[in-house]
Design a protein around this motif. Structure first.
Motif, short mmCIF file in Angstrom:
data_model
loop_
_atom_site.label_atom_id
_atom_site.label_comp_id
_atom_site.label_asym_id
_atom_site.label_seq_id
_atom_site.Cartn_x
_atom_site.Cartn_y
_atom_site.Cartn_z
N LYS A 259 32.93 33.11 1.43
CA LYS A 259 32.58 32.13 0.52
C LYS A 259 34.15 31.65 -0.25
CE LYS A 259 28.15 31.69 0.49
NZ LYS A 259 27.57 30.38 0.80
N LEU A 260 35.17 31.97 0.59
CA LEU A 260 36.40 31.71 0.39
C LEU A 260 36.82 32.48 -1.12
CD1 LEU A 260 36.72 27.89 1.18
CD2 LEU A 260 37.53 29.87 2.52
N VAL A 261 36.10 33.39 -1.49
CA VAL A 261 36.43 34.41 -2.58
C VAL A 261 37.79 35.21 -2.15
CG1 VAL A 261 35.71 35.73 -4.29
CG2 VAL A 261 34.20 33.94 -3.43
N PRO A 262 38.77 35.30 -2.62
CA PRO A 262 39.85 36.14 -2.51
C PRO A 262 39.51 37.67 -2.84
CG PRO A 262 40.50 34.67 -4.59
CD PRO A 262 39.07 34.23 -4.15
N SER A 263 39.76 38.65 -1.92
CA SER A 263 39.75 39.83 -2.40
C SER A 263 40.55 40.28 -3.56
CB SER A 263 40.02 40.79 -1.01
OG SER A 263 41.56 40.35 -0.64
N CYS A 264 41.64 39.74 -3.62
CA CYS A 264 42.57 39.94 -5.00
C CYS A 264 43.15 38.67 -4.94
CB CYS A 264 43.26 41.10 -4.65
SG CYS A 264 44.67 41.08 -3.33
N GLY A 265 43.92 38.51 -6.26
CA GLY A 265 44.84 37.23 -6.50
C GLY A 265 43.91 36.17 -6.82
N VAL A 266 44.53 34.77 -6.95
CA VAL A 266 43.99 33.56 -7.12
C VAL A 266 44.09 32.47 -6.23
CG1 VAL A 266 43.69 31.97 -9.02
CG2 VAL A 266 43.95 34.29 -9.50
N LYS A 364 35.17 25.40 10.19
CA LYS A 364 36.12 25.74 9.06
C LYS A 364 35.80 25.48 7.86
CE LYS A 364 40.55 24.45 10.17
NZ LYS A 364 41.72 23.59 10.63
N LYS A 365 36.00 26.47 7.05
CA LYS A 365 35.34 26.50 5.58
C LYS A 365 36.07 25.56 4.81
CE LYS A 365 32.33 30.18 6.09
NZ LYS A 365 30.93 29.75 5.81
N PHE A 366 35.34 25.02 3.65
CA PHE A 366 35.99 24.10 2.88
C PHE A 366 35.18 24.19 1.62
CE2 PHE A 366 32.85 21.53 5.12
CZ PHE A 366 32.39 20.68 4.10
N PHE A 367 35.84 23.87 0.47
CA PHE A 367 34.94 23.58 -0.84
C PHE A 367 34.47 22.16 -0.93
CE2 PHE A 367 38.30 26.86 -1.91
CZ PHE A 367 37.36 27.77 -2.46
N MET A 368 33.10 22.11 -1.41
CA MET A 368 32.57 20.70 -1.62
C MET A 368 32.05 20.88 -3.17
SD MET A 368 29.52 18.49 0.15
CE MET A 368 30.74 17.77 1.28
N VAL A 369 32.76 19.79 -3.96
CA VAL A 369 32.12 19.60 -5.20
C VAL A 369 31.07 18.33 -5.27
CG1 VAL A 369 32.99 19.12 -7.71
CG2 VAL A 369 34.39 20.62 -6.10
N LEU A 370 30.03 18.78 -5.62
CA LEU A 370 29.05 17.35 -5.70
C LEU A 370 29.01 16.74 -7.12
CD1 LEU A 370 26.04 18.83 -3.89
CD2 LEU A 370 27.90 17.47 -3.14
N HIS A 371 29.75 15.39 -7.35
CA HIS A 371 29.69 14.82 -8.42
C HIS A 371 30.23 15.50 -9.72
CE1 HIS A 371 28.29 11.01 -10.45
NE2 HIS A 371 28.75 11.51 -11.13
N HIS A 372 31.55 15.71 -9.68
CA HIS A 372 32.14 16.43 -10.53
C HIS A 372 31.99 15.91 -12.11
CE1 HIS A 372 35.07 13.32 -10.29
NE2 HIS A 372 36.10 13.86 -11.13
N GLU A 373 32.02 16.56 -13.28
CA GLU A 373 32.30 15.99 -14.37
C GLU A 373 30.86 15.34 -14.60
OE1 GLU A 373 35.61 14.14 -15.43
OE2 GLU A 373 36.86 15.86 -15.02
N PRO A 374 29.66 15.81 -14.32
CA PRO A 374 28.47 14.88 -14.32
C PRO A 374 28.18 14.50 -15.85
CG PRO A 374 28.01 17.27 -14.05
CD PRO A 374 29.25 17.08 -13.84
N GLU A 375 28.66 15.30 -17.05
CA GLU A 375 28.24 15.16 -18.25
C GLU A 375 28.60 13.65 -18.66
OE1 GLU A 375 30.42 19.28 -18.57
OE2 GLU A 375 30.35 17.44 -17.13
N ASN A 376 29.61 13.00 -18.27
CA ASN A 376 30.03 11.69 -18.59
C ASN A 376 28.97 10.68 -18.05
OD1 ASN A 376 31.99 10.31 -19.79
ND2 ASN A 376 32.84 9.58 -17.74
N ASP A 377 28.04 10.99 -17.21
CA ASP A 377 27.38 9.92 -16.57
C ASP A 377 25.83 10.36 -16.82
OD1 ASP A 377 29.13 8.66 -14.89
OD2 ASP A 377 29.40 10.44 -13.66
N VAL A 378 25.45 11.27 -17.74
CA VAL A 378 24.18 11.67 -18.21
C VAL A 378 23.41 10.50 -18.99
CG1 VAL A 378 22.82 13.33 -19.43
CG2 VAL A 378 24.43 14.00 -17.77
N VAL A 379 22.30 10.19 -18.81
CA VAL A 379 21.77 9.09 -19.65
C VAL A 379 20.43 10.11 -19.93
CG1 VAL A 379 20.39 7.06 -19.89
CG2 VAL A 379 22.40 7.12 -18.64
N ALA A 380 20.46 10.81 -21.23
CA ALA A 380 19.61 11.55 -21.48
C ALA A 380 18.08 11.20 -21.71
CB ALA A 380 19.62 12.35 -22.86
N THR A 381 17.89 9.92 -21.74
CA THR A 381 16.41 9.25 -21.83
C THR A 381 15.69 9.85 -20.53
OG1 THR A 381 17.33 7.53 -22.96
CG2 THR A 381 15.15 7.16 -22.11
#
Length: 566
Positions: A259-266, A364-381
């Motif tokens: 899952k691309l999690v490092p064993s140590c470090g960042v 080959k592994k890669f990260f996928m972010v689905l629709h970042h920062e969704p808060e800005n697009d929420v219509v709570a109705t």
């Protein structure tokens, strides 16, 4: 009734003007491209974002669209839509003369009509939160007409005849073209927000400010770069003691798991060249050269039917001398609603991308972010198709569909905004899609380096700020408490300085807090800097805007905890 019939014949968007000096808010200098010689006048561009914007719809007279990230103007069948924009322009300075003024709108999607009009609006009291077709202000004389190409990226209206200096200016955009309404990005959008740009001439003796930050009349949350509000707590960066030890790294280095999690470090990464025309791969290489470290994570952005990773992105992850992995941000619901994606309406889009990834990127592994920062697009109705629960359902459906299609190399990330306004809402918790479809929990977060300014603080403040602890304890605290088994990705972070005159030590002081405070946040496994000379709010988030900032950032990049092998 007479006014409504008259309105139906007007073009796309409307502008209102009132020169109430008391309503003026401070706006910035756009990074100020100043020209001139010694003893001569200098010129610069002052950009002001819309303090209020929205649109009305004649077929939906009671609907309010003030929270939408889209502005619509024009005709669709019997429906006439009008976009309203309000700008509050600050005094450009003593002796300054406004040479010209332009309203610039960014096309959001769909083809533009071949004719658009910007008109004057006398009423400056309307607000985006209450604007509907039942109460929208009357439209006055046309100020400017535009004849854009259907695929033009932006539309510009010349308002030099109206905007002469400080004041509150309101406009309306309209179009007579049948069944071709224009769609523009609103001030709630992540990028491409409406702006009123003034070219200003100043006497040689008057030095324009290096940069000033707008005091908006409403919160303007962005990807990423949310505008601060006076209610937010202010923290002062604390420069750590130089004796703070860095975490030790094994002799063999740190490696990543499935899952691309490092064993140590960042993991170290960057999204470079934002809001510019520089190709992202070139911008990243420049960023790496200046910072002194290869960006293990290469963050890019895609939407809708775009196929990715592109050839250039693949090439960047095929360089043995500079090993990198991709973080691909995808707005799968672009042009539709989250609920529609969750209901399967965009399965063809998901399937097409799945096939492309399997064919062109293998395993080959890669990260996928689905629709970042969704808060800005929420219509709570309820029933809007864009509620927080709709987002979670969209995320789940997309992940499960891609996995069913045989995409095994995507590591899925949910990325929040870390904006107090949204964190305190009753619906914020509904955004989380579920531990079974989320591999990493991510956040986009930014700090102001201006001493005493809003959203000013150190790295800990950047990760854990709150203005209502009873409602929300701070983002890092929330993530580690609610999702203790998930690695944390700082998918975007950055520091800007809103001081009238930028002082290099301000940003350097914030950078100096990163390493010691990062060591106290062990769940953070990825740190990705967002680099741009000017974001949608005019902020300079470059790590090298001053020599002091660059030197401090290079110290972060040189730390051995980022020596992670992929």
């Amino acid at each position: 009734m007479i006014r409504r019939h008259t309105r139906a014949l007007m073009p796309l968007a409307a502008l209102t003007i009132g020169a109430t000096a008391g309503a003026v808010s401070l706006t910035g200098m756009a990074g100020a491209e100043t020209t001139g010689t010694a003893g001569a006048a200098t010129t610069g561009v002052v950009r002001t974002g819309a303090g209020e914007d929205g649109y009305s719809s004649s077929s939906r007279p009671s609907f309010n669209f003030g929270a939408s990230d889209t502005l619509v103007a024009g005709r669709s069948g019997a429906d006439t839509m009008v976009t309203y924009l309000k700008f509050t322009v600050a005094n450009p300075g003593p002796g300054a003369t406004v040479k010209n003024a332009q309203v610039v709108l960014t096309r959001e999607s769909k083809a533009l009509p071949n004719t658009l009009s910007l008109s004057r609006v006398a009423d400056t009291t309307w607000t985006e939160k209450s604007l509907t077709a039942k109460n929208d202000p009357a439209i006055g004389a046309v100020v400017s007409n535009a004849k854009p190409k259907s695929d033009a990226a932006t539309v510009t209206f010349d308002v030099s005849a109206v905007v002469k200096g400080a004041g509150t200016y309101t406009f309306a955009v309209t179009s007579r073209v049948a069944n071709t309404p224009a769609r523009f990005r609103s001030s709630e959008a992540a990028t491409g927000k409406p702006s009123l740009n003034l070219t200003v001439a100043r006497p040689a003796a008057t030095k324009p400010p290096v940069e000033a930050t707008p005091t908006p009349t409403k919160p303007a949350p962005t990807p990423s770069k949310p505008a601060p509000t006076p209610s937010k707590p202010v923290a002062t960066p604390t420069t750590p003691a130089p004796t703070t030890p860095a975490p030790t790294t094994p002799a063999g280095g740190c490696a990543v798991d499935a899952k691309l999690v490092p064993s140590c470090g960042v993991l170290w990464g960057a999204a470079a060249g934002g809001f510019s025309d520089v190709p992202r791969d070139e911008a990243l290489k420049t960023f790496e050269q200046k910072s002194g470290r290869t960006s293990t994570i290469y963050h890019t952005y895609h939407k809708g039917d775009e196929l990715f990773p592109t050839k250039n992105e693949i090439a960047m992850t095929s360089d043995p001398a500079n090993p990198r992995t991709l973080m691909l941000n995808w707005k799968v619901g672009y042009g539709t609603k989250w609920a529609n994606v969750a209901n399967g309406d965009q399965d063809a889009r998901i399937d097409r991308l799945s096939t492309y990834i399997k064919t062109n990127y293998g395993t080959k592994k890669f990260f996928m972010v689905l629709h970042h920062e969704p808060e800005n697009d929420v219509v709570a109705t309820a029933g809007s198709g864009m509620t927080a629960k709709d987002y979670a359902a969209m995320f789940r459906h997309t992940v499960l569909r891609m996995k069913a299609n045989g995409v095994t190399n995507a590591v899925f990330v949910v990325a929040y905004m870390n904006y107090e306004k949204w964190n305190n809402t009753s619906w914020w918790g509904d955004l989380y899609p579920g531990d079974d479809v989320v591999d990493w929990v991510g956040v986009d977060t930014y700090n102001n380096a201006q001493p005493g300014g809003f959203h000013t603080g150190d790295f800990n403040y950047m990760m854990n700020r709150t203005n209502a602890p009873a409602k929300f304890p701070g983002w890092y605290t929330w993530a580690t408490t609610k999702h203790p088994g998930k690695p944390i990705m700082v998918a975007e972070w950055g520091v800007y300085d809103s001081s009238t005159v930028v002082d290099g030590k301000n940003k350097a002081n914030v950078f100096a807090t990163v390493l010691p405070q990062l060591a106290k946040m062990p769940q953070i496994k990825g740190l990705v800097y967002f680099e741009t000379a000017k974001d949608q709010n005019g902020h300079d988030i470059r790590m090298d805007d001053t020599p002091e900032a660059l030197a401090a950032f290079q110290k972060i990049a040189a730390d051995p905890r980022f020596n992670v092998k992929i």
